[in-house]
Scaffold this motif. Structure first.
Motif, PDB file in Angstrom:
ATOM      1  N   TYR A  52      -2.797 -10.184  -7.378  1.00  0.00           N
ATOM      2  CA  TYR A  52      -2.202  -8.891  -7.038  1.00  0.00           C
ATOM      3  C   TYR A  52      -2.795  -8.446  -5.715  1.00  0.00           C
ATOM      4  CZ  TYR A  52      -0.458  -4.121  -7.610  1.00  0.00           C
ATOM      5  OH  TYR A  52       0.202  -2.929  -7.443  1.00  0.00           O
ATOM      6  N   ALA A  53      -1.929  -7.946  -4.815  1.00  0.00           N
ATOM      7  CA  ALA A  53      -2.348  -7.596  -3.462  1.00  0.00           C
ATOM      8  C   ALA A  53      -2.188  -6.100  -3.206  1.00  0.00           C
ATOM      9  CB  ALA A  53      -1.536  -8.389  -2.428  1.00  0.00           C
ATOM     10  N   TRP A  54      -3.281  -5.482  -2.761  1.00  0.00           N
ATOM     11  CA  TRP A  54      -3.239  -4.109  -2.261  1.00  0.00           C
ATOM     12  C   TRP A  54      -3.091  -4.188  -0.744  1.00  0.00           C
ATOM     13  CZ3 TRP A  54      -6.349  -5.770  -6.199  1.00  0.00           C
ATOM     14  CH2 TRP A  54      -6.251  -5.088  -7.415  1.00  0.00           C
ATOM     15  N   ASN A  55      -1.938  -3.733  -0.241  1.00  0.00           N
ATOM     16  CA  ASN A  55      -1.576  -3.947   1.152  1.00  0.00           C
ATOM     17  C   ASN A  55      -1.774  -2.687   1.987  1.00  0.00           C
ATOM     18  OD1 ASN A  55      -0.569  -6.577   0.456  1.00  0.00           O
ATOM     19  ND2 ASN A  55       1.267  -5.592  -0.340  1.00  0.00           N
ATOM     20  N   ASN A  56      -2.301  -2.884   3.166  1.00  0.00           N
ATOM     21  CA  ASN A  56      -2.514  -1.776   4.094  1.00  0.00           C
ATOM     22  C   ASN A  56      -1.915  -2.156   5.443  1.00  0.00           C
ATOM     23  OD1 ASN A  56      -3.390   0.407   5.561  1.00  0.00           O
ATOM     24  ND2 ASN A  56      -5.538  -0.180   5.575  1.00  0.00           N
ATOM     25  N   LEU A  57      -0.802  -1.511   5.807  1.00  0.00           N
ATOM     26  CA  LEU A  57      -0.211  -1.688   7.131  1.00  0.00           C
ATOM     27  C   LEU A  57      -1.021  -0.868   8.125  1.00  0.00           C
ATOM     28  CD1 LEU A  57       2.119  -2.758   8.919  1.00  0.00           C
ATOM     29  CD2 LEU A  57       3.397  -0.705   8.292  1.00  0.00           C
ATOM     30  N   ARG A  58      -1.532  -1.504   9.158  1.00  0.00           N
ATOM     31  CA  ARG A  58      -2.447  -0.838  10.088  1.00  0.00           C
ATOM     32  C   ARG A  58      -1.737   0.118  11.044  1.00  0.00           C
ATOM     33  NH1 ARG A  58      -5.402  -5.816  12.698  1.00  0.00           N
ATOM     34  NH2 ARG A  58      -6.614  -4.173  13.727  1.00  0.00           N
ATOM     35  N   GLY A  59      -0.410   0.123  11.025  1.00  0.00           N
ATOM     36  CA  GLY A  59       0.350   1.015  11.887  1.00  0.00           C
ATOM     37  C   GLY A  59       1.607   0.334  12.396  1.00  0.00           C
ATOM     38  N   ALA A  72       6.773   5.001  20.942  1.00  0.00           N
ATOM     39  CA  ALA A  72       6.472   6.057  19.971  1.00  0.00           C
ATOM     40  C   ALA A  72       5.946   5.419  18.688  1.00  0.00           C
ATOM     41  CB  ALA A  72       7.719   6.888  19.669  1.00  0.00           C
ATOM     42  N   GLU A  73       5.072   6.141  18.001  1.00  0.00           N
ATOM     43  CA  GLU A  73       4.535   5.654  16.740  1.00  0.00           C
ATOM     44  C   GLU A  73       5.323   6.234  15.574  1.00  0.00           C
ATOM     45  OE1 GLU A  73       0.405   6.275  16.223  1.00  0.00           O
ATOM     46  OE2 GLU A  73      -0.189   5.011  17.932  1.00  0.00           O
ATOM     47  N   PHE A  74       5.424   5.464  14.515  1.00  0.00           N
ATOM     48  CA  PHE A  74       5.979   6.006  13.283  1.00  0.00           C
ATOM     49  C   PHE A  74       5.063   7.131  12.781  1.00  0.00           C
ATOM     50  CE2 PHE A  74       8.421   2.162  13.337  1.00  0.00           C
ATOM     51  CZ  PHE A  74       9.561   2.428  12.579  1.00  0.00           C
ATOM     52  N   ALA A  75       5.682   8.216  12.339  1.00  0.00           N
ATOM     53  CA  ALA A  75       4.890   9.307  11.779  1.00  0.00           C
ATOM     54  C   ALA A  75       4.237   8.870  10.466  1.00  0.00           C
ATOM     55  CB  ALA A  75       5.763  10.533  11.554  1.00  0.00           C
ATOM     56  N   THR A  76       4.956   8.144   9.657  1.00  0.00           N
ATOM     57  CA  THR A  76       4.407   7.526   8.458  1.00  0.00           C
ATOM     58  C   THR A  76       4.863   6.079   8.421  1.00  0.00           C
ATOM     59  OG1 THR A  76       6.306   8.168   7.074  1.00  0.00           O
ATOM     60  CG2 THR A  76       4.451   9.711   7.186  1.00  0.00           C
ATOM     61  N   ALA A  77       4.009   5.215   7.912  1.00  0.00           N
ATOM     62  CA  ALA A  77       4.351   3.785   7.831  1.00  0.00           C
ATOM     63  C   ALA A  77       3.479   3.163   6.748  1.00  0.00           C
ATOM     64  CB  ALA A  77       4.113   3.097   9.169  1.00  0.00           C
ATOM     65  N   GLU A  78       4.100   2.783   5.640  1.00  0.00           N
ATOM     66  CA  GLU A  78       3.364   2.213   4.511  1.00  0.00           C
ATOM     67  C   GLU A  78       4.146   1.059   3.908  1.00  0.00           C
ATOM     68  OE1 GLU A  78       2.867   5.395   1.761  1.00  0.00           O
ATOM     69  OE2 GLU A  78       1.266   6.378   2.908  1.00  0.00           O
ATOM     70  N   ILE A  79       3.411   0.139   3.295  1.00  0.00           N
ATOM     71  CA  ILE A  79       4.048  -0.908   2.498  1.00  0.00           C
ATOM     72  C   ILE A  79       3.447  -0.877   1.093  1.00  0.00           C
ATOM     73  CG2 ILE A  79       4.661  -2.419   4.406  1.00  0.00           C
ATOM     74  CD1 ILE A  79       2.236  -4.102   3.790  1.00  0.00           C
TER      75      ILE A  79
END
Length: 276
Positions: A52-59, A72-79
């Motif tokens: 099982y993988a806990w994933n963290n998108l760094r941006g 421009a950066e995403f205001a929110t960005a998650e996986i």
């Protein structure tokens, strides 16, 4: 007098014999060590793992107004969290050092992001909803140090380097008015990108002896995957890039070894039964 002396000597001799008979001990049988049967094979092993993988998108970021626009950066960005599965082949050099090559699939990480800005056909500031998913194949070369064996348990630490082929699905972008969420632009689809990226890993865990040649492997693995392309240009926006991933994995698997030295007590064949 001679008769008296003969009688005394006879009594003494009979007493000495009785004492000797009392203190006689049978000879001690020599201790013979139980022989063992040694089974020697090569040092190769096969492995299979799931986890099982806990994933963290760094941006993540993108170009506004196309490739020539501003970043421009995403205001929110998650996986989302996901699962992993892999196979591998390795070689055990000695009781402390082994290496293997592994191929893992990392699948089903759904992406959700948002941005703020203007809409195309809707008046006023807008917020976007961006959805996609990401999957990957990782090919890694790993080395491990087995710290020692304590009963059936052999803890270890390890590290690996390799490459991960990251594949993004289409990004679907829908922008809606902040003041009137029902007023939205048509959804825009951006083609997903794919690319091989440098990856390194750190591992720790323990092997558990199930049989002489079969071990269970329970452990933790951390992987860092480099940044890369995320999606392409469409309708005045893009391309986009992600800043890489941190992946924390809880893993369990099996290792079948062709190279263990197995020591088992030698059991002689049973004595034949003789009926009289």
């Amino acid at each position: 007098m001679k008769r008296i002396l003969s009688g005394v000597v006879a009594v003494l001799l009979s007493g000495t014999a009785a004492i000797a008979a009392d203190i006689y001990q049978p000879p001690v049988e020599p201790i013979v060590e139980q022989p063992v049967e040694v089974i020697q094979t090569s040092g190769w092993y096969l492995r299979g793992d799931v986890g099982y993988a806990w994933n963290n998108l760094r941006g993540a970021n993108f170009y506004q107004g196309g490739p020539g626009g501003s970043i421009a950066e995403f205001a929110t960005a998650e996986i989302d969290d996901s699962w992993v599965a892999g196979v591998g082949v390795g070689y055990q050099f000695n009781n402390y050092l082994r290496t293997d090559v592994t191929l893992d699939y990392w699948g089903g990480g759904d992406f959700a992001g948002s941005t703020f800005g203007g809409c195309g056909s809707v008046v006023g500031p807008c917020v976007s909803s961006d959805v996609s998913s990401v999957s990957a194949w990782s090919l890694m070369a790993n080395a491990y140090v087995d710290i020692g064996t304590y009963g059936a348990f052999t803890p270890y630490v390890g590290a690996g380097v390799g490459a991960t082929h990251v594949k993004w699905d289409k990004l679907r972008n829908t922008s809606c008015s902040v003041s009137n969420p029902g007023a939205c632009d048509p959804t825009t689809e951006h083609e997903g990108e794919s690319k091989w990226r440098f990856t390194y890993a750190l591992m720790a865990g323990t092997a558990i002896d199930l049989t002489c040649n079969l071990k269970a492997d329970v452990g933790y693995r951390f992987r860092q995957v480099d940044d890369g392309n995320m999606f392409g240009y469409a309708n005045g926006g893009g391309p986009g890039y992600d800043e890489g991933f941190y992946i924390h994995e809880a893993r369990a698997g099996l290792r079948y070894s062709f190279g263990n030295v197995c020591e088992v007590p030698y059991e002689p064949p049973p004595e034949p039964i003789v009926y009289k």
